[in-house]
Structure formats: C-alpha cells, structure tokens
Design a protein around this motif. Sequence first.
Motif, PDB file in Angstrom:
ATOM      1  N   THR A 106       0.856  -1.184   0.000  1.00 35.17           N
ATOM      2  CA  THR A 106       0.000   0.000   0.000  1.00 35.17           C
ATOM      3  C   THR A 106       0.888   1.229   0.000  1.00 35.17           C
ATOM      4  OG1 THR A 106      -1.742  -1.136   1.236  1.00 35.17           O
ATOM      5  CG2 THR A 106      -1.810   1.275   1.214  1.00 35.17           C
ATOM      6  N   VAL A 107       0.570   2.195  -0.868  1.00 34.50           N
ATOM      7  CA  VAL A 107       1.367   3.410  -0.965  1.00 34.50           C
ATOM      8  C   VAL A 107       0.503   4.641  -0.732  1.00 34.50           C
ATOM      9  CG1 VAL A 107       3.054   2.420  -2.543  1.00 34.50           C
ATOM     10  CG2 VAL A 107       1.058   3.576  -3.479  1.00 34.50           C
ATOM     11  N   ARG A 108       1.135   5.674  -0.204  1.00 33.84           N
ATOM     12  CA  ARG A 108       0.501   6.985  -0.086  1.00 33.84           C
ATOM     13  C   ARG A 108       1.086   7.885  -1.164  1.00 33.84           C
ATOM     14  NH1 ARG A 108       1.153  12.113   2.532  1.00 33.84           N
ATOM     15  NH2 ARG A 108       3.240  11.532   3.263  1.00 33.84           N
ATOM     16  N   LEU A 109       0.218   8.523  -1.918  1.00 38.84           N
ATOM     17  CA  LEU A 109       0.634   9.404  -3.005  1.00 38.84           C
ATOM     18  C   LEU A 109       0.610  10.848  -2.533  1.00 38.84           C
ATOM     19  CD1 LEU A 109      -1.664   7.773  -5.707  1.00 38.84           C
ATOM     20  CD2 LEU A 109       0.779   7.326  -5.378  1.00 38.84           C
ATOM     21  N   ASP A 110       1.690  11.557  -2.784  1.00 36.85           N
ATOM     22  CA  ASP A 110       1.785  12.955  -2.383  1.00 36.85           C
ATOM     23  C   ASP A 110       2.892  13.603  -3.209  1.00 36.85           C
ATOM     24  OD1 ASP A 110       2.275  15.436  -1.183  1.00 36.85           O
ATOM     25  OD2 ASP A 110       1.919  14.682   0.843  1.00 36.85           O
ATOM     26  N   PRO A 111       2.590  14.607  -4.028  1.00 34.37           N
ATOM     27  CA  PRO A 111       3.604  15.217  -4.889  1.00 34.37           C
ATOM     28  C   PRO A 111       4.720  15.916  -4.130  1.00 34.37           C
ATOM     29  CG  PRO A 111       1.580  16.487  -4.954  1.00 34.37           C
ATOM     30  CD  PRO A 111       1.263  15.224  -4.223  1.00 34.37           C
ATOM     31  N   SER A 112       4.515  16.194  -2.843  1.00 35.88           N
ATOM     32  CA  SER A 112       5.566  16.851  -2.066  1.00 35.88           C
ATOM     33  C   SER A 112       6.653  15.877  -1.626  1.00 35.88           C
ATOM     34  CB  SER A 112       4.964  17.529  -0.830  1.00 35.88           C
ATOM     35  OG  SER A 112       4.497  16.574   0.109  1.00 35.88           O
ATOM     36  N   LEU A 113       6.388  14.565  -1.739  1.00 36.30           N
ATOM     37  CA  LEU A 113       7.388  13.560  -1.387  1.00 36.30           C
ATOM     38  C   LEU A 113       8.430  13.462  -2.490  1.00 36.30           C
ATOM     39  CD1 LEU A 113       4.978  10.795  -0.063  1.00 36.30           C
ATOM     40  CD2 LEU A 113       6.434  12.293   1.318  1.00 36.30           C
ATOM     41  N   GLU A 114       9.624  13.007  -2.145  1.00 36.03           N
ATOM     42  CA  GLU A 114      10.727  12.971  -3.107  1.00 36.03           C
ATOM     43  C   GLU A 114      10.370  12.224  -4.381  1.00 36.03           C
ATOM     44  OE1 GLU A 114      15.454  11.632  -3.391  1.00 36.03           O
ATOM     45  OE2 GLU A 114      14.271  11.187  -1.580  1.00 36.03           O
ATOM     46  N   TRP A 115       9.713  11.080  -4.246  1.00 28.82           N
ATOM     47  CA  TRP A 115       9.345  10.275  -5.403  1.00 28.82           C
ATOM     48  C   TRP A 115       7.874  10.396  -5.748  1.00 28.82           C
ATOM     49  CZ3 TRP A 115      13.468   8.806  -7.894  1.00 28.82           C
ATOM     50  CH2 TRP A 115      14.647   8.573  -7.188  1.00 28.82           C
ATOM     51  N   GLY A 116       7.160  11.233  -5.014  1.00 30.79           N
ATOM     52  CA  GLY A 116       5.729  11.384  -5.257  1.00 30.79           C
ATOM     53  C   GLY A 116       4.887  10.346  -4.553  1.00 30.79           C
ATOM     54  N   TYR A 117       5.536   9.471  -3.784  1.00 34.21           N
ATOM     55  CA  TYR A 117       4.823   8.429  -3.055  1.00 34.21           C
ATOM     56  C   TYR A 117       5.716   7.888  -1.952  1.00 34.21           C
ATOM     57  CZ  TYR A 117       7.809   4.976  -5.285  1.00 34.21           C
ATOM     58  OH  TYR A 117       8.893   4.249  -5.689  1.00 34.21           O
ATOM     59  N   GLU A 118       5.103   7.154  -1.036  1.00 35.33           N
ATOM     60  CA  GLU A 118       5.853   6.389  -0.043  1.00 35.33           C
ATOM     61  C   GLU A 118       5.102   5.102   0.253  1.00 35.33           C
ATOM     62  OE1 GLU A 118       6.146   8.234   3.768  1.00 35.33           O
ATOM     63  OE2 GLU A 118       4.022   8.814   3.843  1.00 35.33           O
ATOM     64  N   VAL A 119       5.836   4.033   0.467  1.00 39.95           N
ATOM     65  CA  VAL A 119       5.237   2.760   0.850  1.00 39.95           C
ATOM     66  C   VAL A 119       4.892   2.833   2.330  1.00 39.95           C
ATOM     67  CG1 VAL A 119       5.600   0.281   1.106  1.00 39.95           C
ATOM     68  CG2 VAL A 119       6.495   1.472  -0.910  1.00 39.95           C
ATOM     69  N   ILE A 120       3.641   2.600   2.650  1.00 40.67           N
ATOM     70  CA  ILE A 120       3.227   2.678   4.054  1.00 40.67           C
ATOM     71  C   ILE A 120       2.944   1.303   4.655  1.00 40.67           C
ATOM     72  CG2 ILE A 120       2.355   5.033   3.906  1.00 40.67           C
ATOM     73  CD1 ILE A 120      -0.450   3.914   3.647  1.00 40.67           C
ATOM     74  N   GLU A 121       2.854   0.283   3.796  1.00 43.08           N
ATOM     75  CA  GLU A 121       2.672  -1.058   4.346  1.00 43.08           C
ATOM     76  C   GLU A 121       3.095  -2.103   3.314  1.00 43.08           C
ATOM     77  OE1 GLU A 121      -0.494  -3.644   6.988  1.00 43.08           O
ATOM     78  OE2 GLU A 121      -1.175  -1.832   5.972  1.00 43.08           O
ATOM     79  N   ARG A 122       3.798  -3.119   3.798  1.00 46.14           N
ATOM     80  CA  ARG A 122       4.121  -4.295   2.997  1.00 46.14           C
ATOM     81  C   ARG A 122       3.733  -5.537   3.793  1.00 46.14           C
ATOM     82  NH1 ARG A 122       8.972  -1.594   0.839  1.00 46.14           N
ATOM     83  NH2 ARG A 122       8.878  -1.639  -1.452  1.00 46.14           N
ATOM     84  N   GLU A 123       3.024  -6.447   3.152  1.00 45.24           N
ATOM     85  CA  GLU A 123       2.646  -7.717   3.769  1.00 45.24           C
ATOM     86  C   GLU A 123       3.545  -8.805   3.182  1.00 45.24           C
ATOM     87  OE1 GLU A 123       0.526  -8.090   6.100  1.00 45.24           O
ATOM     88  OE2 GLU A 123      -0.963  -6.480   6.000  1.00 45.24           O
ATOM     89  N   THR A 124       4.355  -9.440   4.027  1.00 44.81           N
ATOM     90  CA  THR A 124       5.336 -10.398   3.532  1.00 44.81           C
ATOM     91  C   THR A 124       5.063 -11.807   4.067  1.00 44.81           C
ATOM     92  OG1 THR A 124       6.872  -9.996   5.365  1.00 44.81           O
ATOM     93  CG2 THR A 124       7.052  -8.565   3.426  1.00 44.81           C
ATOM     94  N   PHE A 125       5.701 -12.781   3.414  1.00 40.36           N
ATOM     95  CA  PHE A 125       5.549 -14.180   3.837  1.00 40.36           C
ATOM     96  C   PHE A 125       6.749 -14.983   3.373  1.00 40.36           C
ATOM     97  CE2 PHE A 125       3.904 -13.876  -0.400  1.00 40.36           C
ATOM     98  CZ  PHE A 125       4.120 -15.102  -1.018  1.00 40.36           C
ATOM     99  N   ASP A 126       6.887 -16.173   3.937  1.00 34.95           N
ATOM    100  CA  ASP A 126       7.940 -17.100   3.557  1.00 34.95           C
ATOM    101  C   ASP A 126       7.409 -17.956   2.405  1.00 34.95           C
ATOM    102  OD1 ASP A 126       9.808 -19.102   3.260  1.00 34.95           O
ATOM    103  OD2 ASP A 126       9.962 -19.576   5.390  1.00 34.95           O
ATOM    104  N   PRO A 127       7.999 -17.850   1.218  1.00 34.12           N
ATOM    105  CA  PRO A 127       7.453 -18.561   0.055  1.00 34.12           C
ATOM    106  C   PRO A 127       7.945 -19.994  -0.116  1.00 34.12           C
ATOM    107  CG  PRO A 127       9.301 -17.245  -0.646  1.00 34.12           C
ATOM    108  CD  PRO A 127       9.159 -17.021   0.853  1.00 34.12           C
ATOM    109  N   ARG A 128       8.808 -20.459   0.788  1.00 38.53           N
ATOM    110  CA  ARG A 128       9.506 -21.729   0.576  1.00 38.53           C
ATOM    111  C   ARG A 128       8.536 -22.895   0.348  1.00 38.53           C
ATOM    112  NH1 ARG A 128      14.496 -24.088   1.722  1.00 38.53           N
ATOM    113  NH2 ARG A 128      15.254 -22.061   2.456  1.00 38.53           N
TER     114      ARG A 128
END
Length: 297
Positions: A106-128
């Motif tokens: 999930t990302v937040r979009l904002d033109p004032s940020l360096e890249w215009g966005y920031e990642v605010i959440e990542r859901e991870t898991f073990d894929p093995r």
Amino acid sequence: MTILTPSMVSGTDDQRYDESTNITKSNDNAPAGNLPAHLVALDVDGTLVDHDGMMSDAVRAAARETVAAGHQVIIATGRSLGALLPVVKQIGLQRGFGVASNGGVTVRLDPSLEWGYEVIERETFDPRLALTALRERLPGARYAVEDVHGNFLATERFQDRSFGIEARGVDFQHLLGLEAVRVVVNSTDSSTAEFAAAIAECGLQGVTYSVGWTAWLDIAAAGVSKATALEKLRSRLGVQQSHTVAVGDGNNDIEMLTWAARGVAMGQANEAVRAAANETTASVYDDGAAHVLRSLL
C-alpha cells in the motif's frame, strides 16, 4: 511493516476530515456541492487498460473527472508498484493511496514527497513451502518473487510488464530463501485447465492465491487481498461502507467486488467474477469502466 496512522490520512495540509459528513476531503479537490465522496477501487488490467495495456480516451477522461470530483480513487492491482505508478499518472491522481501486488503493498501518493509516493505497508511471507510444492507439480514453469525491498528475482529470464522493473535472474534455490511480497508462477507448456488442476493438487497452505485467465498464478501472504488493503484505507479515510465502489474483471478481484457496497464486474469477466459482483458493465473493449465512473459524476 509500517502501519497507517491517523496523521497520514486526516488533519494534514492536503486533506481534512469533515465529521458532519464522514468524508475525507482534499482542500484543493473537494467533492462538488454536498454530494458524498465515494471510495472507488479500480483494477487495472482488463478494467482500466485492455490486454494490450492500452487505456482508451474515454476511460482516461472518466477516471480523471472522477478524481477531479473529489472521490477517493484507489488503483487496486495485482501489478507491482513500478507498474502501478504509470497508471496513477495517466488518470491524474497525485494525492491519495494505491494498492499493488494484490494487497501486498500500500502506498501513499503525495507530490511533495521525493518520489511522489511512499510505501506505508508491505505484507510479507515465507514462500519456501509454496514454491517447493509448485515446483514438484510444475517443474517446467517460470518463477518470480517480489522481495521485501521491491526487487524482482526470477528464474529462466522471466520478465513481465506487471513487475514494473527488470527482474534479476537467479536459480530456483535462491528464491526459497527470500522474504516475499508477491510470488508469480507462469507455465508456457500447460493449458489453463492443466495449470489450474496442478495448482489444486498442490494444496497450497498459508498463502492467498489466485489463478489468472492464462496459465498464471499470483501468491500473496495468507489473508491478504485487494479487499483487506482497501478496508484498512476505507476505515482510516472515514468513508462509509455504503459509499464504496469496486470495478474488476479477474479472479483476484472477487474479494474486492464482494467487499464493496457496489461491486461491478467487467463484461468479459468469467462467471465466478460476475457472480461476486452486484452488477456487470460493458467489456474493457467497450469502455465498461468509463460507464461506471460516469455514473458517479
């Protein structure tokens, strides 16, 4: 993992929360009159763009008008972040949120940020375990993993536009040690039916997965989908559940269409997707998404 906080979605210079209407409004992009703003979740492939990756002028114009009207438009896609951002740009969405990797990012979009966005959440898991089971049934398939840093690593020079970046080639064993956000499996030597049967035989546990309209499989963390990410955003944006709209065409959209108060399936969607929706619009080649968006204006 970064968790959304109220300061990210209300009371900022860019957005204000109106308790009398239960709507989050953008100071420079407020809904016209006193009409309630909707949270509008839009799939990309097969919804906003056709299967050649092209967005029609009608869909682009309708999406831009919906954004300008002050609705909370959120792109919710199976694509990874790098492939989501060009779509956000096409529809003129500068502030707000986006959901990538089937709810994994999930990302937040904002033109004032360096890249215009920031990642605010990542859901991870073990894929093995999932990868090992799949490899036994589909030894000739191609495998790719999106890691926690947003990189893509893949076997057999596997590359797809949904990755958004160039994948780095590695051997299969290397994938087993990664912390994953998204796993992609594609078979070039199986029919869609054969591929789906092989997936069913694997009995995948501890993950969420969806089979595409070709011999394609997307895997995310257990319990994670576009719908789970959208519900978090809906709650924090203060949008009433009755003001949620979702449009999609794929199996990975079923949870999202069921979640929305108004779930709309694209005309070319299969029977399972249409059954999950409240209504069906025209196909992607007949600008079905534009018809839905214009109904909100």
